[in-house]
Design a protein around this motif. Structure first.
Motif, short mmCIF file in Angstrom:
data_model
loop_
_atom_site.label_atom_id
_atom_site.label_comp_id
_atom_site.label_asym_id
_atom_site.label_seq_id
_atom_site.Cartn_x
_atom_site.Cartn_y
_atom_site.Cartn_z
N ILE A 6 38.76 68.14 86.16
CA ILE A 6 39.86 67.63 86.98
C ILE A 6 39.35 66.61 87.99
O ILE A 6 38.38 66.87 88.70
CB ILE A 6 40.55 68.80 87.73
N ASP A 65 38.14 75.75 86.32
CA ASP A 65 38.51 74.42 86.84
C ASP A 65 37.29 73.79 87.52
O ASP A 65 36.73 74.36 88.45
CB ASP A 65 39.63 74.55 87.91
N SER A 75 38.91 73.09 82.48
CA SER A 75 39.64 71.87 82.88
C SER A 75 38.70 71.01 83.71
O SER A 75 38.14 71.49 84.71
CB SER A 75 40.86 72.22 83.71
N ILE A 121 44.00 65.95 84.70
CA ILE A 121 43.31 67.08 84.05
C ILE A 121 42.94 66.72 82.60
O ILE A 121 43.78 66.24 81.84
CB ILE A 121 44.21 68.33 84.01
N GLY A 128 41.30 78.63 87.50
CA GLY A 128 42.66 78.10 87.47
C GLY A 128 43.40 78.67 86.28
O GLY A 128 43.08 79.75 85.79
N GLY A 129 44.37 77.91 85.82
CA GLY A 129 45.27 78.39 84.77
C GLY A 129 46.58 78.76 85.45
O GLY A 129 46.57 79.38 86.51
N ASN A 130 47.69 78.38 84.81
CA ASN A 130 48.99 78.53 85.49
C ASN A 130 49.29 79.96 85.90
O ASN A 130 49.62 80.23 87.06
CB ASN A 130 50.12 78.02 84.59
N ASN A 141 46.89 81.21 88.57
CA ASN A 141 47.17 80.61 89.88
C ASN A 141 48.41 81.25 90.52
O ASN A 141 48.42 81.57 91.71
CB ASN A 141 47.43 79.11 89.74
N LEU A 172 46.97 70.08 92.92
CA LEU A 172 46.57 70.98 91.83
C LEU A 172 47.09 72.40 92.09
O LEU A 172 46.75 73.01 93.10
CB LEU A 172 45.03 71.01 91.70
C1 FRU Z 1 47.15 73.80 87.34
C2 FRU Z 1 46.38 74.39 86.19
C3 FRU Z 1 44.89 74.32 86.41
C4 FRU Z 1 44.41 74.41 84.98
C5 FRU Z 1 45.42 73.57 84.27
C6 FRU Z 1 45.63 73.91 82.83
O1 FRU Z 1 48.51 73.97 87.14
O2 FRU Z 1 46.76 75.72 85.96
O3 FRU Z 1 44.40 75.31 87.28
O4 FRU Z 1 43.15 73.93 84.82
O5 FRU Z 1 46.60 73.66 84.99
O6 FRU Z 1 45.91 75.25 82.62
#
Ligand code: FRU
Length: 367
Positions: free
Chosen positions: A97, A13, A95, A108, A38-40, A43, A244
């Motif tokens: 952002i 991110d 991403s 995003i 990041g990434g769901n 996270n 976010l």
């Molecule tokens: C937030 C998130 C970010 C990532 C984007 C796509 O929910 O997880 O951290 O960049 O969504 O996966």
């Protein structure tokens, strides 16, 4: 404490804080740049680890330098990386952002050319070792097979599925899981105007799962298999600093609550306030630290050897502050002998030489 396996994404991110959302053709200057992972799923696991759980991520990584950074970030967050699948082909998913400083909203732009997690890789994991499996609703080509394995080999461990976006064939997976978390993006794309109508429609075919639909400022709708749909309003957040990862935090809170045997309604309330807490702070680090405590007074209000009595407020008691040279002490303004304020009879007597205070009611010393 539970062992939780998240199956989904880890992403680089690059977050730029901007004074307003940029218009097409505009050039604006960011006030901050932050690079983080990041990434769901990643996270959610970061939050679950902070909540005291043992977490592991099953995701794909590229073989580039940025992937090394992501790996070391995951390890620093104490997320187990043994189930990561690495590909030579493709680059680190990224991403880009923008975080609007005016309202904390994030926009995003996501880049991805990395292959998805393979079924064979997932099939090698000893999933029975885990207490909970949480899947991102993506990688539909392989997800069905992965859920089949999970259903076959797990006896009691719950499986949750995050449904963020509409993807062809995802509905066929709903009967396979115990908890489905829908986002308003999915609901809107399917033509629903709120979570109530979405969950009522889903309930017609999905009979055995807990259902939840999050809708930002409109709150959350939820329903257990034997109950109607309920609504919980969003917790007010003023100001919103950073949204976010708020949804990912909500998912973590929900899993945490259910692991701790809360009812669905209690777990949704718990998740809701955790997501609100996240919106009040930048990023996901130190989410559980109470870094929003209200100061009792400004240090400049205190004079040496003079007391300052703060009023009782919002359920917190009145406090007596006293400064002796470079030390400030705080006492609850209550005499434990008489159960009255220390300044009930007169003002609190201060001895600047002994550095003591005297209760005005019956002259006991405070040190
Ligand atoms: C937030 C998130 C970010 C990532 C984007 C796509 O929910 O997880 O951290 O960049 O969504 O996966």
């Amino acid at each position: 404490m539970a062992k939780i396996l998240g199956i989904g994404n880890v992403v680089l991110d690059i977050v730029l804080t901007v004074p307003h959302h940029p218009l097409e053709d505009e050039e604006i200057r960011a006030t901050q740049k932050q690079t983080t992972s990041g990434g769901n799923a990643s996270n959610s696991l970061h939050v679950l680890t902070q909540l005291g759980h043992q977490t592991a991520l099953c995701a794909t990584l590229a073989a580039d330098g940025e992937a090394k950074q992501l790996l070391s970030n995951l390890r620093a967050r104490k997320i187990d990386t043994q189930h990561i699948q690495t590909f030579i082909k493709g680059r680190t998913p990224t991403s880009f952002i923008t975080l609007n400083a005016q309202n904390g909203h994030r926009t995003i732009v996501h880049f991805r050319d990395l292959p998805e997690l393979s079924f064979e890789h997932f099939a090698k994991i000893e999933i029975e070792e885990y207490d909970w499996l949480h899947f991102e609703g993506r990688n539909l080509d392989n997800l069905s097979g992965m859920l089949n394995i999970a259903k076959t080999f797990l006896s009691h461990q719950p499986i949750s599925l995050e449904v963020e976006k509409p993807r062809e064939g995802i509905e066929a997976l709903f009967p396979q899981v115990n908890l489905i978390i829908f986002s308003h993006h999915y609901a809107k794309a399917k033509g629903f105007i709120d979570g109530q109508s979405l969950l009522n429609a889903i309930k017609k075919t999905v009979k055995h799962a807990n259902l939840v639909c999050t809708w930002g400022a409109k709150g959350v709708w939820y329903s257990t298999p034997n109950d109607s749909v309920h609504h919980l309003p969003a917790e007010p957040v003023m100001p919103i600093v950073d949204t976010l990862g708020a949804g990912d935090t909500f998912n973590a809170g929900l899993i945490d609550g259910l692991v701790k045997e809360m009812s669905l309604s209690q777990a949704v309330t718990h998740a809701n306030s955790l997501a609100a807490k996240k919106c009040r702070q930048p990023g996901l680090d130190n989410l559980l630290l109470d870094n929003h405590a209200t100061p009792l007074a400004n240090i400049k209000q205190l004079s040496n050897a003079k007391t300052l009595v703060t009023p009782a407020k919002d359920g917190a008691p009145s406090v007596v502050l006293i400064k002796f040279d470079d030390t400030v002490k705080a006492y609850e303004n209550n005499c434990p002998h008489q159960n009255v304020p220390l300044n009930e009879a007169f003002k609190i007597d201060v001895n600047p030489f002994e550095k003591t205070l005297k209760c005005s009611v019956h002259e006991a010393f405070l040190i």
